[in-house]
Design a protein around this motif. Sequence first.
Motif, short mmCIF file in Angstrom:
data_model
loop_
_atom_site.label_atom_id
_atom_site.label_comp_id
_atom_site.label_asym_id
_atom_site.label_seq_id
_atom_site.Cartn_x
_atom_site.Cartn_y
_atom_site.Cartn_z
N ASP A 24 44.78 50.03 40.98
CA ASP A 24 44.38 51.35 40.46
C ASP A 24 43.58 52.14 41.50
O ASP A 24 43.74 53.36 41.62
N ALA A 25 42.75 51.45 42.28
CA ALA A 25 41.98 52.13 43.33
C ALA A 25 42.94 52.63 44.42
O ALA A 25 42.75 53.72 44.98
N GLN A 26 43.96 51.82 44.72
CA GLN A 26 44.91 52.24 45.75
C GLN A 26 45.74 53.43 45.30
O GLN A 26 45.99 54.36 46.06
N SER B 118 39.13 43.05 38.27
CA SER B 118 39.96 43.98 39.06
C SER B 118 41.37 44.05 38.47
O SER B 118 41.85 43.10 37.84
N ASN C 255 35.65 55.29 48.32
CA ASN C 255 36.68 54.26 48.44
C ASN C 255 36.43 53.44 49.70
O ASN C 255 37.24 53.40 50.61
N ARG D 227 44.80 41.84 34.81
CA ARG D 227 43.34 41.99 34.87
C ARG D 227 42.77 40.64 35.29
O ARG D 227 42.99 39.64 34.59
N TYR E 35 46.03 44.08 45.31
CA TYR E 35 44.78 43.94 44.57
C TYR E 35 44.11 45.30 44.42
O TYR E 35 44.26 46.16 45.28
N ASN E 36 43.40 45.49 43.34
CA ASN E 36 42.79 46.80 43.04
C ASN E 36 43.84 47.90 43.09
O ASN E 36 43.66 48.94 43.72
N GLN F 208 39.12 56.21 41.27
CA GLN F 208 39.69 55.12 40.46
C GLN F 208 39.56 55.39 38.96
O GLN F 208 40.46 55.07 38.20
N THR G 55 36.76 38.91 38.16
CA THR G 55 36.24 40.14 38.75
C THR G 55 36.54 41.37 37.91
O THR G 55 35.93 42.42 38.09
N ASP H 210 45.15 44.15 39.25
CA ASP H 210 46.00 43.74 40.37
C ASP H 210 47.46 43.79 39.95
O ASP H 210 47.78 43.61 38.78
#
Lengths: 402, 358
Positions: A71-73, A373, B56, A367, A68-69, A82, A371, A375
């Motif tokens: 792109d942030a990871q 987010s 983050n 998407r 999940y998320n 991000q 949310t 994923d």
Amino acid sequence: MNFKLLIILFLAMITSTSSNAQDIQSLGKLHFNSDGILFAGDNVSGAVLAFNFTSEITPSETFEINIYNVDAQVAAILGTLQDQIQINDIAVHPTSREVFISVTRGHGDNALPALLKVDAENNIHTIDLSKVEFTSQSLLSVPHSSHKLALRGSMGSPPTKKDIAKSKQSLRILTVVDMEFYKGELIVAGLSNEDFNSVLRRLPYPFEGEESISSVEMYHIAHDQYESRAPIRSMVIKNINGRDQLVAAYTCSPLVLIPLEDITHNTKVKARTIGDMGNGQPIDIVPFKLEGEEMLFVTNNSRSPRVIPVKGLHNAKVVSKEDFERGPKLDLGPIIPYGPMGQSIMFTGASLRIDLLNDHQFVSLNRDIETGSLDLVTFNTKMPFKMHNIVGEFDIPTPSSN
Amino acid sequence: MLMILSQNLASQTNSALLTPTEPDGSVSLELSELLPENVKTHPERFFQVYVNHDHNAHLELAIQGTYSLNGNALSFSPIYPFDLGISYTVKYRSSLATEEFLIQSFIIGENQIVTSPEVLNIYPTGEFLPENLLRFYIYFNNPMEKGYANTFIQLTNAEGDVDSNAFMEFKDELWSANGKRLTLLFDPGRIKQGVSTHSELGPPLLEGNNYKLTISASWQDVYGQKLSVNTIKKIEAVHAYRDKINYNDWTILEPEANSKLPLEIHFDRMMDHALIRSMIRISKKDETSICGFWDFSDHEHSAYFIPEENWVTGDYIITIDRNLEDITGNNLHGLMDTFGKEKTQKSISDLKIPFSIQ
């Protein structure tokens, strides 16, 4: 041979065997051949790249990927935020079933290409492009960076801020839109710089600098006209009516067949329109088997995915202008969808990119509808949806179970 | 690389964390005790670098990159450069004895000392260059503003006339990833015999004539600082390289065992120094690569390979990709410009030259 072409061939020659990471300017569309060669479109430099991942090993058992998320990871492990991460494509390795991800890190002049992979344990690994071997070939006659998409609004409304931003994008971003590998050749769909912009390129692999280009024309049912500018959005190769053919999808949304033997250098290929899936822009076509039957899973950025049985494409009627009354055909009219286009199915969220993870599951860059987010998640091929955003009868406990 | 000592040292531990001040810098942890070998297998247990948790909050993923060990210093270089202006956090152990982690943050671009931009080197380094020279490599100390190479670099002849068609105008200039090396390619149509621009305009460099390659002082780096002076490289064009590279004429001088003296390769001509770095590999007979770096002398007529570890006696192989080029683009397959000559068949295998150290 004209002088311009000579120069281009000359440049193709001197760049075709390089393996410097600094030669990679972007990584967009990804495609694995069955041996594990990963092809990638580099639209910024107007080239295709081939990475050798043939030594990956078969996993002991099938696995799911649920990140999940994502792109942030990816941002965290690439050392940035991000909003600096754009995921361009995903592709599943034919043997290891690991998911490879192409990314643009940063914007504008500071943009850098990145390639990552997700393993069976759902760990994300950055592939150091300065240490990985690859070959590349510059494509002939790529769209000029200075040629931009047209500016237009919708249904009588003036262009919005986002429409204006779209019109500032170079046609170069459509150089490599999709790729397929077939018997020692890479087939590339996209745009060229010639008058007829939609082209299919054939490049023998390993790259030796050879390339043939054919322009493509097709009858667009919804627009009621023959079109040759917009590129093929997604394609696969299937044996239809005893011949190996491209099954290709266009925006708004004709499905066409193109026999591979028709794609020869400097010719205009007439694609055979056999259906229209309804308005919207196809993203991916993923072949899979549903209870033994060959199917195509066609995702779209504007509507639910469609599952099209391959057997319906055999002996499908090839249509032309003569088969319809004049005038555009809209979603709400009686004609669309037209032809053996299967069925639109339930799917939760929006799939931005999808591939087959194993014989019964897809992996989708998705998407989340609630949310927003981004994923990377696994879907069953038979019932490709998740329960987390759905509340129905079975989510309410019966009095006796409490 | 510029480093500043972290202000927040845990004084009782005698360890020092060095944080970078430039995007392509690295983070280094120096411990007072000598690091044991097993640190090599799990260097991340000693320190990791994160995008600051303020950005983050829900993530515990460290930045990916490579660790290197040198004496009692452990360094981390991320695969991608650090971004200017965002905050990074280092979690590190102050000594081998403790499991406790200390936290130190840094931001690149704040209070940083940015050096003035300058041209470090122009390759080929020689003044006497063949008239069919294919490219220059220009090295800067800072990343430069892209898109201005043709504005700020000029080739002029002895009369001061500017040749504005000398170099290839690329859709995108050929910069290294860190923005510090520009590859400037002559228009191949001007060099290749039998091509119309070669016939009409002639080659940019003509044997027997003098030229100047000028890099203007007005060019800015990405920080908005101008190069302080014009950089001028004098060139005298000499006879073109029209003959195949003759690697049988190369001389290999083996280094002495138990030394870090260079392995010397003396070529039959000036070679492309950048391609030497990526296309020549030194290995032991069993194919294990020898780590080291390349240096050049005699205007790239010679390349020196200096190993990281002492040479040991035994048999070695120099493996050369046949796409290795001289400074005019001829490679080990054959000539760049085959006008009026027979084309040669490509050989797929690398060139292998064995040598031994006694």
